[in-house]
Design a protein around this motif. Structure first.
Motif, short mmCIF file in Angstrom:
data_model
loop_
_atom_site.label_atom_id
_atom_site.label_comp_id
_atom_site.label_asym_id
_atom_site.label_seq_id
_atom_site.Cartn_x
_atom_site.Cartn_y
_atom_site.Cartn_z
N PRO A 1 49.64 41.70 40.43
CA PRO A 1 50.11 40.17 39.59
C PRO A 1 48.99 41.02 37.99
O PRO A 1 49.35 39.88 37.51
CB PRO A 1 49.14 39.50 40.52
N GLY B 1 50.49 39.77 34.58
CA GLY B 1 49.10 39.44 33.22
C GLY B 1 49.16 39.51 32.34
O GLY B 1 49.48 39.03 30.80
N LEU C 1 51.45 29.13 30.25
CA LEU C 1 52.02 29.43 31.95
C LEU C 1 50.76 30.55 31.79
O LEU C 1 50.47 30.75 33.11
CB LEU C 1 53.26 30.52 31.77
N ILE C 2 50.14 31.38 30.91
CA ILE C 2 49.72 32.24 31.21
C ILE C 2 48.29 32.05 31.88
O ILE C 2 47.64 32.33 33.04
CB ILE C 2 49.17 33.92 30.10
N SER D 1 47.89 29.16 33.55
CA SER D 1 47.84 28.80 34.75
C SER D 1 47.66 30.01 36.29
O SER D 1 47.68 30.16 36.81
CB SER D 1 49.24 28.18 35.23
N TYR D 2 48.85 30.90 35.62
CA TYR D 2 48.90 32.24 35.96
C TYR D 2 47.87 33.08 36.73
O TYR D 2 47.25 33.07 37.66
CB TYR D 2 49.53 33.06 35.19
N TRP E 1 45.23 30.59 38.62
CA TRP E 1 45.57 30.23 40.32
C TRP E 1 44.65 31.72 40.60
O TRP E 1 44.80 31.85 42.21
CB TRP E 1 47.31 30.62 40.28
N HIS F 1 47.00 24.04 43.61
CA HIS F 1 46.18 25.13 44.79
C HIS F 1 45.92 24.97 46.03
O HIS F 1 45.83 25.43 46.96
CB HIS F 1 45.30 25.88 43.99
N GLY G 1 51.12 37.24 43.82
CA GLY G 1 51.56 36.19 42.69
C GLY G 1 51.01 35.00 42.51
O GLY G 1 49.95 34.42 42.61
N MET G 2 51.97 34.12 42.57
CA MET G 2 51.78 32.57 42.04
C MET G 2 51.35 32.22 44.29
O MET G 2 51.38 30.76 44.33
CB MET G 2 52.48 31.24 42.11
#
Ligand code: HEM
Length: 365
Positions: free
Chosen positions: A134, A138, A177-178, A180-181, A184, A344, A359-360
């Protein structure tokens, strides 16, 4: 193995995920700042001031008058420059140049702050099992964002006098998105296993996320079409709830992206639904399981949504001055942060087995 060795290794195994999480949170803070710098770059109309794209030597700013003149000459060829009624002085050019330069330099710095510690953590075997893939993803998303930045700016060097709103939304969306990823993954490393809260919202939270994503994208279209410079009244638009020019274009769906009245109305409507959704989620969760971490997290989401809504109205009424526009961008990321945190808390699960990429959807034990 002695008890001393055991407790030392237990301490080390707790410290490593925390160090990796701290590094990821620093990267998130830098991306947060980057989004605000990006908003200022756009609001000051600085984004098209650097015509050249040189990932390495571009980090060195112009060092002589002749170099400034050369770069100003390149800018004078753009449609944006030609559309300026009174032209621009070299001093004016230098001002807009610095914002774009800082935006690009900050992007390069994020790349280094991500890659170098990541390689170090890998080399020292500090990356917890299942997290390397992951984290490489990123990195790949970050590289893609560099390309997206170029792709967006490139659209402004055509016959247009500004960048394409579609590419602006893609660039903004990928940044969020990046963010939040990575957030997380950092939360997964910090929290380990998150137990589900009793009788808390389950399906409604992803629906809220979808609503928020639509509101964020709609906000990007407002920014990309400069729709905040007209209809500067609230709640009515030109004296009407739904503005008269809403469906000016055909096919009808094109209005959502290109008709200023529709773009702004949609953002208002989606933002109102987002705010109501956040308040309802927080209220329901508190009534059912008040005081749990999830209920507290959802109360934060509601507070952030309320703040962001008020910031949006203020930004609109004042016809988007730079400080309010930048604050509205920051408020959007605060709301996203609170939402990722609540998601989360609700959905993160322990990994089925070590070595499975989280992953998420999973967390390290
Ligand atoms: C949940 C609430 C809201 C969210 C999440 C949100 C999000 C956003 C985002 C992400 C942008 C793009 C910013 C940029 O790229 O710089 C934006 C722009 C904008 N939003 Fe909102 N917004 C919300 C509520 C509102 C409200 C209620 C209004 C006004 C009634 C509003 C008015 C605007 C305006 C005028 C812009 C354009 C600003 C610019 O050109 O920089 N927003 N919004």
């Amino acid at each position: 193995m002695s008890a001393v060795t055991l407790s030392r290794s237990a301490r080390t195994s707790r410290a490593a995920p925390r160090a990796v999480a701290a590094w990821l949170l620093i990267c998130c803070a830098m991306i947060f700042a980057m989004a605000v710098i990006g908003a200022i770059t756009r609001l000051t109309e600085s984004g098209l001031s650097i015509m050249e794209w040189d990932p390495i030597t571009g980090a060195i700013p112009p060092l002589s008058h002749a170099e400034w003149e050369r770069l100003f000459g390149l800018y004078q060829e753009t449609g944006e420059y030609r559309s300026l009624p009174g032209g621009m002085t070299l001093g004016g050019f230098q001002q807009i140049f610095w914002w774009e330069w800082i935006h690009r330099l900050w992007g390069r710095t994020i790349g280094l702050v991500y890659l170098l510690p990541f390689l170090w953590f890998l080399w020292r075997r500090k990356v917890p099992a299942g997290f390397a893939a992951p984290l490489w993803i990123g990195f790949g998303l970050g590289a893609l964002q560099g390309f997206m930045g170029w792709f967006m700016v490139e659209s402004g060097f055509s016959a247009r006098t500004d960048v394409s709103q579609y590419r602006l939304v893609m660039h903004l969306g990928l940044a969020l998105l990046i963010y939040s990823y990575l957030l997380w993954i950092a939360l997964s490393l910090l929290r380990g296993v998150t137990p589900p809260a009793p009788r808390a919202p389950r399906r409604s939270l992803p629906i809220f996320l979808a609503l928020l994503v639509l509101t964020l994208a709609a906000g990007g279209f407002v920014a990309g079409t400069d729709a905040g410079l007209t209809y500067n009244t609230f709640p009515l638009m030109d004296g009407r709830l739904v503005p008269s020019g809403y469906a000016a274009l055909s096919p009808w769906w094109l209005n959502w992206f290109e008709t200023i009245a529709a773009v702004q109305f949609d953002h208002r409507l989606l933002a109102t639904l987002t705010l109501l959704g956040a308040l309802a989620l927080a209220w329901r969760s508190w009534a059912r399981a008040g005081g749990t971490p999830l209920a507290r997290g959802l109360a934060l989401v509601a507070a952030a949504a309320l703040l962001q809504y008020c910031l949006g109205v203020a930004t609109l009424l004042a016809a988007v001055p730079v400080p309010l526009g930048a604050l509205h961008q920051a408020g959007a990321i605060l709301l996203l942060t609170a939402t990722v945190d609540a998601l989360h808390r609700r959905f993160a699960r322990p990994r089925a087995s070590a070595g499975t990429a989280p992953g998420m959807a999973g967390v390290a034990r």
